[in-house]
Design an enzyme around this catalytic site. Sequence first.
Site, PDB file in Angstrom:
ATOM      1  N   HIS A  57       4.888  57.436  40.510  1.00  0.00           N
ATOM      2  CA  HIS A  57       5.496  56.594  41.558  1.00  0.00           C
ATOM      3  C   HIS A  57       4.485  56.351  42.681  1.00  0.00           C
ATOM      4  CE1 HIS A  57       7.192  56.505  45.611  1.00  0.00           C
ATOM      5  NE2 HIS A  57       8.172  55.755  45.133  1.00  0.00           N
ATOM      6  N   ASN A  58       3.845  57.414  43.135  1.00  0.00           N
ATOM      7  CA  ASN A  58       2.889  57.265  44.234  1.00  0.00           C
ATOM      8  C   ASN A  58       1.687  56.428  43.816  1.00  0.00           C
ATOM      9  OD1 ASN A  58       4.665  59.077  45.404  1.00  0.00           O
ATOM     10  ND2 ASN A  58       3.040  60.135  46.509  1.00  0.00           N
ATOM     11  N   LYS A  98       7.086  61.536  40.013  1.00  0.00           N
ATOM     12  CA  LYS A  98       6.831  61.261  41.440  1.00  0.00           C
ATOM     13  C   LYS A  98       5.353  60.900  41.653  1.00  0.00           C
ATOM     14  CE  LYS A  98       7.196  60.915  45.871  1.00  0.00           C
ATOM     15  NZ  LYS A  98       6.405  61.749  46.691  1.00  0.00           N
ATOM     16  N   GLU A 141       2.716  52.969  43.902  1.00  0.00           N
ATOM     17  CA  GLU A 141       2.791  52.577  45.324  1.00  0.00           C
ATOM     18  C   GLU A 141       1.389  52.159  45.826  1.00  0.00           C
ATOM     19  OE1 GLU A 141       4.875  55.538  47.755  1.00  0.00           O
ATOM     20  OE2 GLU A 141       3.268  55.336  49.214  1.00  0.00           O
ATOM     21  N   SER A 169      11.365  60.839  47.494  1.00  0.00           N
ATOM     22  CA  SER A 169      10.646  59.738  48.123  1.00  0.00           C
ATOM     23  C   SER A 169      11.565  58.941  49.037  1.00  0.00           C
ATOM     24  CB  SER A 169      10.060  58.816  47.065  1.00  0.00           C
ATOM     25  OG  SER A 169       9.452  57.701  47.695  1.00  0.00           O
TER      26      SER A 169
END
Length: 491
Positions: free
Chosen positions: A188-189, A185, A192, A131
Amino acid sequence: MSAPTGDIGLIGLAVMGQNLILNAADHGFTVVAYNRTVAKVDEFLEGEAKGKSIIGAKSIEELCKNLKRPRRIILLVKAGKPVDAFIEQLLPHLEKGDIIIDGGNSHFPDSNRRFEELNKQGILFVGSGVSGGEEGARNGPSLMPGGHPDAWPHIKEIFQSIAAKSDGEPCCDWVGDAGAGHYVKMVHNGIEYGDMQLICEAYDLMKRVGKFTNKEMGDVFAKWNKGVLDSFLIEITRDILYFNDPTDNTPLLEKILDTAGQKGTGKWTAINALDLGMPVTLIGEAVFSRCLSAIKDERTTASKKLTGPEPVAITDKQQFVDDLEQALYASKIISYAQGFMLIREAAKEYGWKLNNPAIALMWRGGCIIRSVFLGEITSAFRENPDLENLLFHPFFNKAITEAQSGWRSTIGKAVASGIPVPAFTTALSFYDGYRSEVLPANLLQAQRDYFGAHTFQVLPGKENDFLKKGEWIHVNWTGRGGNVSASTYDA
Ligand code: 2AM
């Protein structure tokens, strides 16, 4: 042939791939580069890669021949079939112990599968979240590798040297087994998505209730970026709010069509949360908010047919902004608490041993959600890696207690003004639900038993001859119908 000199191979010369290669070369590694469209290899070598420790390969075979053993090959190609296709092409040229690293945006079940398939052939698979966009790839991305643990000692040095640093520590560590790197990940997104939605709600309230100009809002974000909300997303929002269209010198932001796009990783997180039965409500609302924004024509029609209140008057602008900051902070704490609840459940469900402090540290720098706040989360998990919930840590407990009145007041004003704040409100509802020892699910169980004979259990201390302790009880609520409980279906 002389001994191979390549430390690492990279397939996929799109922007991310090229930048990661340049980054690795700057750190003293020799990189062998390959791309499906081979012309791009020549272009790259004659351009940015010129004079650096980068070797171009014209075929997969040449790529593999140029690599030291165990071979380390990063794939940075379109997620899905291209990853499987390259793995297929690589296999005839690899030997046991060689390492394939998928650095693309793969869905974690695919990484689980690839890990299993390659493991059977003695090839070590690593799925790594990457990222930070183009700039991150070039100057220091956040890297989240997971997969075969035997691969880690062979890739650790390269990964940690090219990764972003936070207070000198690399934002890269081993996440866990199989598809855990891509899983983290994905979360994480999702986070976000949540962070972005929260910021959008704050902007909407300042604009429509506070009647702030874009310059004033930019100033607010600039100030917030010096406090507890200090983060990349707050910083870029400041810059966006200050940005004027050069043709007429008015805010460019206000000329952008209000329909959000999405690539799907936030949706994957929400779907996974539903699958695992975890109340990751903020990310869910963030995904649905994008969906609602996308039906612009329907909203335009509705805006003419459906009524709502006028915005409330704001007398004390500073108080309004301070409350808003607290609402944003508290909601953000909830979102991260939910994210880590999901990660904890995933570890249980998929049998992974996950490294929570490392996950927080990997998000601390380099990536889109990087923030000072993640430093606090890292410290909390370092103190207690098995922390049951972030909200139980004294730092966050205190923070959310102190933020509460501003949080509630902001939501009150939004509701009274008819301005949608789905992420703020779902965060508060979660908080109030999570801290409720008693929820109205007793009525829910009664309803389920009434219409479907689904049975219920009795509260401790309320047992009697009719309501027996520890038993699943069915009551004949109407005096009609049978006494048979539903044991074979669960609607
Ligand atoms: P290309 O330059 O040959 O298109 C990002 O799109 C990267 O993924 C690029 O390196 C691109 O290669 C590669 N890619 C995209 N689709 C692919 C496919 N179907 N097979 C192999 N590589 C692909």
